[in-house]
Every structure is written in structure tokens, then in C-alpha cells.
Design an enzyme around this catalytic site. Structure first.
Site, PDB file in Angstrom:
ATOM      1  N   ASP A 159       0.831  -1.374   0.062  1.00  0.00           N
ATOM      2  CA  ASP A 159      -0.200  -0.003  -0.014  1.00  0.00           C
ATOM      3  C   ASP A 159       0.911   1.065  -0.057  1.00  0.00           C
ATOM      4  O   ASP A 159       0.540   2.277  -0.901  1.00  0.00           O
ATOM      5  CB  ASP A 159      -0.851  -0.048   1.279  1.00  0.00           C
ATOM      6  CG  ASP A 159      -1.780  -1.253   1.226  1.00  0.00           C
ATOM      7  OD1 ASP A 159      -2.608  -1.690   0.540  1.00  0.00           O
ATOM      8  OD2 ASP A 159      -1.240  -2.148   2.227  1.00  0.00           O
ATOM      9  N   HIS A 187      -4.422  -3.268   6.696  1.00  0.00           N
ATOM     10  CA  HIS A 187      -4.173  -3.537   5.235  1.00  0.00           C
ATOM     11  C   HIS A 187      -5.738  -3.867   4.633  1.00  0.00           C
ATOM     12  O   HIS A 187      -6.044  -4.972   4.415  1.00  0.00           O
ATOM     13  CB  HIS A 187      -3.135  -4.691   4.922  1.00  0.00           C
ATOM     14  CG  HIS A 187      -3.279  -5.264   3.513  1.00  0.00           C
ATOM     15  ND1 HIS A 187      -2.862  -4.517   2.404  1.00  0.00           N
ATOM     16  CD2 HIS A 187      -3.660  -6.372   3.038  1.00  0.00           C
ATOM     17  CE1 HIS A 187      -3.164  -4.945   1.215  1.00  0.00           C
ATOM     18  NE2 HIS A 187      -3.648  -6.395   1.539  1.00  0.00           N
TER      19      HIS A 187
HETATM   20  P1  NAX Z   1      -2.848 -18.181  -3.955  1.00  0.00           P
HETATM   21  O1  NAX Z   1      -4.219 -18.670  -3.727  1.00  0.00           O
HETATM   22  O2  NAX Z   1      -2.463 -17.980  -5.214  1.00  0.00           O
HETATM   23  O3  NAX Z   1      -1.817 -18.759  -2.993  1.00  0.00           O
HETATM   24  C1  NAX Z   1      -2.063 -19.064  -1.848  1.00  0.00           C
HETATM   25  C2  NAX Z   1      -1.081 -20.270  -1.478  1.00  0.00           C
HETATM   26  O4  NAX Z   1      -1.374 -20.695  -0.053  1.00  0.00           O
HETATM   27  C3  NAX Z   1      -1.850 -21.378  -2.100  1.00  0.00           C
HETATM   28  O5  NAX Z   1      -0.921 -22.368  -3.021  1.00  0.00           O
HETATM   29  C4  NAX Z   1      -2.643 -22.574  -1.009  1.00  0.00           C
HETATM   30  O6  NAX Z   1      -2.331 -23.722  -1.229  1.00  0.00           O
HETATM   31  C5  NAX Z   1      -1.584 -22.105   0.026  1.00  0.00           C
HETATM   32  N1  NAX Z   1      -1.980 -22.495   1.353  1.00  0.00           N
HETATM   33  C6  NAX Z   1      -3.483 -22.484   1.795  1.00  0.00           C
HETATM   34  N2  NAX Z   1      -3.300 -22.769   3.139  1.00  0.00           N
HETATM   35  C7  NAX Z   1      -2.404 -23.102   3.554  1.00  0.00           C
HETATM   36  C8  NAX Z   1      -1.564 -23.523   4.624  1.00  0.00           C
HETATM   37  N3  NAX Z   1      -2.381 -23.789   5.641  1.00  0.00           N
HETATM   38  N4  NAX Z   1      -0.314 -23.596   4.826  1.00  0.00           N
HETATM   39  C9  NAX Z   1       0.468 -23.336   3.872  1.00  0.00           C
HETATM   40  N5  NAX Z   1      -0.005 -22.871   2.578  1.00  0.00           N
HETATM   41  C10 NAX Z   1      -1.475 -22.784   2.264  1.00  0.00           C
HETATM   42  O7  NAX Z   1      -2.909 -16.532  -3.207  1.00  0.00           O
HETATM   43  P2  NAX Z   1      -2.073 -15.470  -3.505  1.00  0.00           P
HETATM   44  O8  NAX Z   1      -2.598 -14.518  -4.708  1.00  0.00           O
HETATM   45  O9  NAX Z   1      -0.637 -16.022  -3.735  1.00  0.00           O
HETATM   46  O10 NAX Z   1      -2.246 -14.690  -2.129  1.00  0.00           O
HETATM   47  C11 NAX Z   1      -1.801 -15.299  -0.847  1.00  0.00           C
HETATM   48  C12 NAX Z   1      -2.316 -14.181   0.251  1.00  0.00           C
HETATM   49  O11 NAX Z   1      -1.584 -12.763   0.241  1.00  0.00           O
HETATM   50  C13 NAX Z   1      -3.864 -14.062   0.206  1.00  0.00           C
HETATM   51  O12 NAX Z   1      -4.345 -14.101   1.506  1.00  0.00           O
HETATM   52  C14 NAX Z   1      -4.152 -12.436  -0.324  1.00  0.00           C
HETATM   53  O13 NAX Z   1      -5.297 -12.003   0.371  1.00  0.00           O
HETATM   54  C15 NAX Z   1      -2.828 -11.981   0.253  1.00  0.00           C
HETATM   55  N6  NAX Z   1      -2.240 -10.814  -0.292  1.00  0.00           N
HETATM   56  C16 NAX Z   1      -1.874  -9.487   0.571  1.00  0.00           C
HETATM   57  C17 NAX Z   1      -1.306  -8.602   0.239  1.00  0.00           C
HETATM   58  C18 NAX Z   1      -0.770  -7.618   1.199  1.00  0.00           C
HETATM   59  O14 NAX Z   1      -0.560  -6.481   0.829  1.00  0.00           O
HETATM   60  N7  NAX Z   1      -0.700  -7.888   2.517  1.00  0.00           N
HETATM   61  C19 NAX Z   1      -1.369  -8.104  -1.258  1.00  0.00           C
HETATM   62  C20 NAX Z   1      -1.601  -9.122  -2.085  1.00  0.00           C
HETATM   63  C21 NAX Z   1      -2.565 -10.497  -1.388  1.00  0.00           C
HETATM   64  O15 NAX Z   1      -3.798 -10.081  -2.040  1.00  0.00           O
END
Ligand code: NAX
Length: 331
Positions: A159, A187
């Protein structure tokens, strides 16, 4: 030569993970002279994809990459790590209640907190990226009581960087000449992007952003909503959420934390509130910080006007509600 540092990335088979691990292996996060061993964790349905990422890391022949652990075992993943970047989580799916999503993430972060507490290297630094990032970080802190609370943070640097980007576009200046914007709070779309202390480097010294933009209506309106809604705009355009910018800002967050912020520059980090600026203690809230010697410090004494006060309080209120919801999931 330096000893390798072990860096955990959870959710490493996901889209942020795919952008992030090569950056770490190239030294973007910890420096061009710092060897790394990557620990990648994901869940069993993603195990095959995770192994594919490991194959690509081998194929890329990164000189700094001294080893790769790809696993679905949380204990193996957490063992000996110096830095933990928590990207894995349970996403909100259509039709799901807020409480159900919270409950899934609370249980994930509670479990991973215990594994980190028991198995990570002493003084491990933790960055939570997965949403709800501030509250996931709070749960992790609560369930890893032996990890110092100053070591548990969440990502609002994306952000922050988005705010720098908007100012740079508006003024047609280099983004590297803009500094000291602040993201306050959560966030989420309640965050408050604040330019009251931001400056731009010019040939006649640093000038306040407010003076250069000279359009308070834009700065107090469209600028704020653009930064708050940027994640949604990326999803609309790309059909996937931000990944390369999220990965890049996660590297910025850890790099500045470990290696320090430049003199006169502050950045935004979600950290455990000590009550600074009247923000309730006990929330993970995004503040302006400077870093030195591997420690962050909240920038003190910035004047806060009434407009800012209201916005800072509103995002604190949302975080207090999220905290209550998270705790209700523990009962
Ligand atoms: P994806 O769905 O592509 O990847 C998430 C991965 O986490 C998947 O491979 C899934 O299998 C894995 N996963 C699920 N449960 C798990 C667990 N218990 N242990 C280990 N791995 C696990 O999502 P992606 O686009 O990579 O985003 C990941 C996270 O970042 C989301 O929660 C998203 O909301 C968050 N974000 C946060 C941002 C920030 O600025 N703080 C910005 C970007 C993003 O939106």
C-alpha cells in the site's frame, strides 16, 4: 563468505509465492552477498505444484541459493528459519461469511505460530502477507509467546509503494524521489494513506507533496480511494490479485527491516501497537517506522490533523472488531 540464511515462504505454490521465491533467491530480499536456503510450505493438494516450483528453482541455477526445502510438513518447513514470510492462507470464497473465513485463518495461524515458536531460529523475523494480514499476525503473535512481539509484523508496504507510485505519476517525477508517505492502520480498504509528511526531492531541495500537488481535493479524495481500492482494480484488470507487486514489497519490507532504512526516510510496517499516536495497544497496526540494526522503531512526534485523526481512528476501530471476531473463533 556469509553463512546462508533460511527463509520460509508459506503458500509457496501460489501466485505470490511464484513471484517471490526467485526474488529471494536472487538476493533482492537479503542482499546480493547473502546466501539463502529456501523453505517452501504448502498444503497437500498443492504438493505437486510446489515440487514444480522447486524444479524451476534448480533450473534457474541461482548462485546465492544454497538449498531448497519443499514440504507440506509445517515442522520441517519451520525448522531453523531466520525469516518467515507467511503468504499461505484461506481465501474468501463467494458466499462465505466473514466469520467462517476468519475462523479458517485463525486455526491456520494458531498452528503455524506454534510450529515457528518451537522450531524457528531464535530471533526469527516474521512477516504476514496473507489476509486478513494484521489479524493473522496478531494471532500468530498470541500463539508464539516466546517470539518477541517486535518480531511479528504484517505487510502494508505494498500500500505504501502504491501511494508513492500514485504521487510519482501525478507529479511526473521519479518514484525514487518521493518519500515518507504513511499507511496507517489495517491492510484493508479502511487503511489511511497519508501524504502530510511526504516530500519530493527537487533540484532546490525536498518539497512537501501537498505543496507540489497543490490540490487538496485530490489528495483528500481520489488519491486515498485509489490507493485503498488498488487491489480490487488489479483483480479487475488481471483477473488475479496483485502478485509481482506484493512479492516485491515483501522483499522491501524485510530488506529495510534487516538492513535498515536510509537516513531521513521512513516506511510503513504493520507492527504491534504500543499505544503511539493514540492507537489502542495490542493491535497490529500500520505505522511509519525507521529501521536500524535489525530493529524497527515507530517515528514519533508527527503532527496529526483532525482529518487524519478520524481516519486513523476508523481503521483502528475496524482492527478492534477484527480482533474480537478472531477471538470469538477461538472459543
Ligand atoms: P494463492 O491462492 O495463489 O496462493 C495461496 C497459497 O497458499 C496456495 O498455494 C494455497 O495452497 C496455500 N495455502 C493455503 N493454506 C495453507 C496453509 N495452511 N499452509 C500453507 N499454505 C497454504 O494466493 P496469492 O495470490 O498468492 O495470495 C496469498 C495471500 O496474500 C492471500 O491471503 C491474499 O489475500 C494476500 N495478499 C496480501 C497482500 C498484502 O499487501 N498484505 C497483497 C496481495 C495479496 O492479496
Amino acid at each position: 563468505a556469509k553463512e546462508p540464511m533460511r527463509v520460509l515462504v508459506t503458500g509457496a505454490a501460489g501466485q505470490i509465492g511464484y513471484a517471490l521465491v526467485p526474488m529471494i533467491a536472487r538476493g533482492v530480499m537479503l542482499g546480493a552477498d547473502q546466501p539463502v536456503i529456501l523453505h517452501m510450505l504448502d498444503i497437500p493438494p498443492a504438493a505437486e505444484a510446489l515440487n514444480g516450483v522447486k524444479m524451476e528453482l534448480v533450473d534457474a541455477a541461482f548462485p546465492l541459493l544454497k538449498g531448497v526445502v519443499a514440504t507440506t510438513d509445517v515442522v520441517e518447513a519451520c525448522t531453523g528459519v531466520n525469516v518467515a514470510v507467511m503468504v499461505g492462507g484461506f481465501p474468501r470464497k463467494e458466499g462465505m461469511e466473514r466469520k467462517d473465513v476468519m475462523s479458517k485463518n485463525v486455526s491456520i495461524y494458531k498452528g503455524q505460530a506454534s510450529a515457528l515458536e518451537a522450531h524457528a531460529a531464535p530471533n526469527c523475523k516474521v512477516l504476514v502477507v496473507a489476509n486478513p494480514a494484521n489479524t493473522n499476525a496478531l494471532i500468530l503473535k498470541e500463539f508464539a509467546p516466546s517470539i518477541p512481539e517486535r518480531n511479528v509484523t504484517c505487510l502494508t508496504r505494498l500500500d505504501h509503494n502504491r501511494a508513492l507510485g500514485q504521487i510519482s505519476e501525478r507529479l511526473n517525477v521519479q518514484v525514487s524521489d518521493v518519500k515518507n508517505v504513511i499507511i496507517w492502520g489495517n491492510h484493508s480498504s479502511s487503511q489511511y494513506p497519508d501524504v502530510n509528511h511526504a516530500t519530493v526531492k527537487t533540484s532546490s531541495g525536498d518539497k512537501p507533496v501537498r505543496e507540489l500537488v497543490a490540490d487538496d481535493e485530490w489528495l483528500n479524495g481520489e488519491f486515498i480511494t485509489t490507493v485503498q481500492q488498488r487491489g480490487a482494480a488489479i483483480i479487475k484488470a488481471r483477473k488475479f490479485s496483485s502478485a509481482l507487486s506484493a512479492a516485491s514489497s515483501a522483499c522491501d519490507h524485510i530488506r529495510d527491516w534487516v538492513l535498515g532504512t536510509p537516513e531521513g526516510t521512513f516506511v510503513s510496517m504493520g507492527v504491534y501497537s504500543d499505544g503511539s499516536y493514540g492507537v489502542p495497544a495490542g493491535l497490529i497496526y500500520s505505522f511509519p517506522v525507521t529501521c536500524s540494526g535489525g530493529e524497527w522503531k515507530i517515528v514519533q512526534g508527527l503532527p496529526i490533523d483532525e482529518f487524519s485523526r478520524k481516519k486513523m481512528d476508523a481503521t483502528a476501530q475496524e482492527l478492534s472488531e477484527e480482533k474480537a471476531l478472531a477471538y470469538s473463533c477461538l472459543e
